[in-house]
Write a protein that holds these residues in place. Sequence first.
Motif, PDB file in Angstrom:
ATOM      1  N   ASP A 141       0.804  -1.217   0.000  1.00  0.00           N
ATOM      2  CA  ASP A 141       0.000   0.000   0.000  1.00  0.00           C
ATOM      3  C   ASP A 141       0.838   1.268   0.000  1.00  0.00           C
ATOM      4  N   ALA A 165      -6.682  -7.486  -0.206  1.00  0.00           N
ATOM      5  CA  ALA A 165      -6.222  -6.531   0.812  1.00  0.00           C
ATOM      6  C   ALA A 165      -6.201  -7.108   2.228  1.00  0.00           C
ATOM      7  N   PRO A 166      -7.252  -7.810   2.675  1.00  0.00           N
ATOM      8  CA  PRO A 166      -7.210  -8.331   4.051  1.00  0.00           C
ATOM      9  C   PRO A 166      -6.121  -9.375   4.270  1.00  0.00           C
ATOM     10  N   PHE A 167      -5.738 -10.069   3.201  1.00  0.00           N
ATOM     11  CA  PHE A 167      -4.778 -11.173   3.334  1.00  0.00           C
ATOM     12  C   PHE A 167      -3.328 -10.708   3.279  1.00  0.00           C
ATOM     13  N   VAL A 168      -3.102  -9.495   2.746  1.00  0.00           N
ATOM     14  CA  VAL A 168      -1.737  -8.976   2.677  1.00  0.00           C
ATOM     15  C   VAL A 168      -1.565  -7.749   3.580  1.00  0.00           C
ATOM     16  N   ARG A 169      -2.552  -7.579   4.489  1.00  0.00           N
ATOM     17  CA  ARG A 169      -2.500  -6.524   5.502  1.00  0.00           C
ATOM     18  C   ARG A 169      -2.357  -5.135   4.887  1.00  0.00           C
ATOM     19  N   VAL A 170      -3.148  -4.885   3.859  1.00  0.00           N
ATOM     20  CA  VAL A 170      -3.155  -3.581   3.208  1.00  0.00           C
ATOM     21  C   VAL A 170      -4.394  -2.815   3.649  1.00  0.00           C
ATOM     22  N   ASP A 171      -4.171  -1.568   4.040  1.00  0.00           N
ATOM     23  CA  ASP A 171      -5.267  -0.662   4.366  1.00  0.00           C
ATOM     24  C   ASP A 171      -5.728  -0.037   3.055  1.00  0.00           C
TER      25      ASP A 171
END
Length: 213
Positions: A141, A165-171
């Motif tokens: 991100d 996004a939730p799986f790669v810790r992206v806001d």
Amino acid sequence: MSSVMPLQYARPRGAARVGVGGPVGSGKTALLEQLIPRFIARGTDIAVITNDLVTAEDAERIRRSGIIAPERVLAVETGACPHTAIREDPTLNLAAADELDRTWPGLELILVESGGDNLASSFSLDLVDYWLFVIDVAGGDDIPRKRGLGVLQCDLLVINKTDLAPFVRVDLARMTREAEEVRAGKPTLLTNCASGEGVDAVVDAIVRGVLFD
């Protein structure tokens, strides 16, 4: 005292040319596979050019997909970084686009796909009328914050693979907000090309940008 004007490419009248650029793996070909049937469904006469180093793999993937007549897909094998063939010396792509215009009278839209990295500037405006830069959330991100030339200069920024996004810790909200901030009002759209989510908005942006209908 005589002056000599520099030689410039005199493009024949023909189809609008739209570039689809971005890093390897960002989803450029997947986006093409979503865009093509949508444009065909709306009656747009369309063709495609792909760029790669020494293969025609992306072109063959599209040809085999059945979504467009295979003869409407041309592959440019650059022999060097594809970026140089769409920015520094777009001669091969200009020739391919001109060939498509000659072969298909009435052609309205040519999509030109090629790779680049997150910090590079992509398409020469000698080659295209409008261009997209595709990034994906799995790339991090922080991509917009790095202010790469592709992100800053493209007509439309596409943030793809939003489902990851939730799986790669992206806001995702922050990534989108920062993209909009650095692009100073130029549009940013979110897509999931695996499902087609958000692609209709990309079609609408291209229609407004170059087809004017």
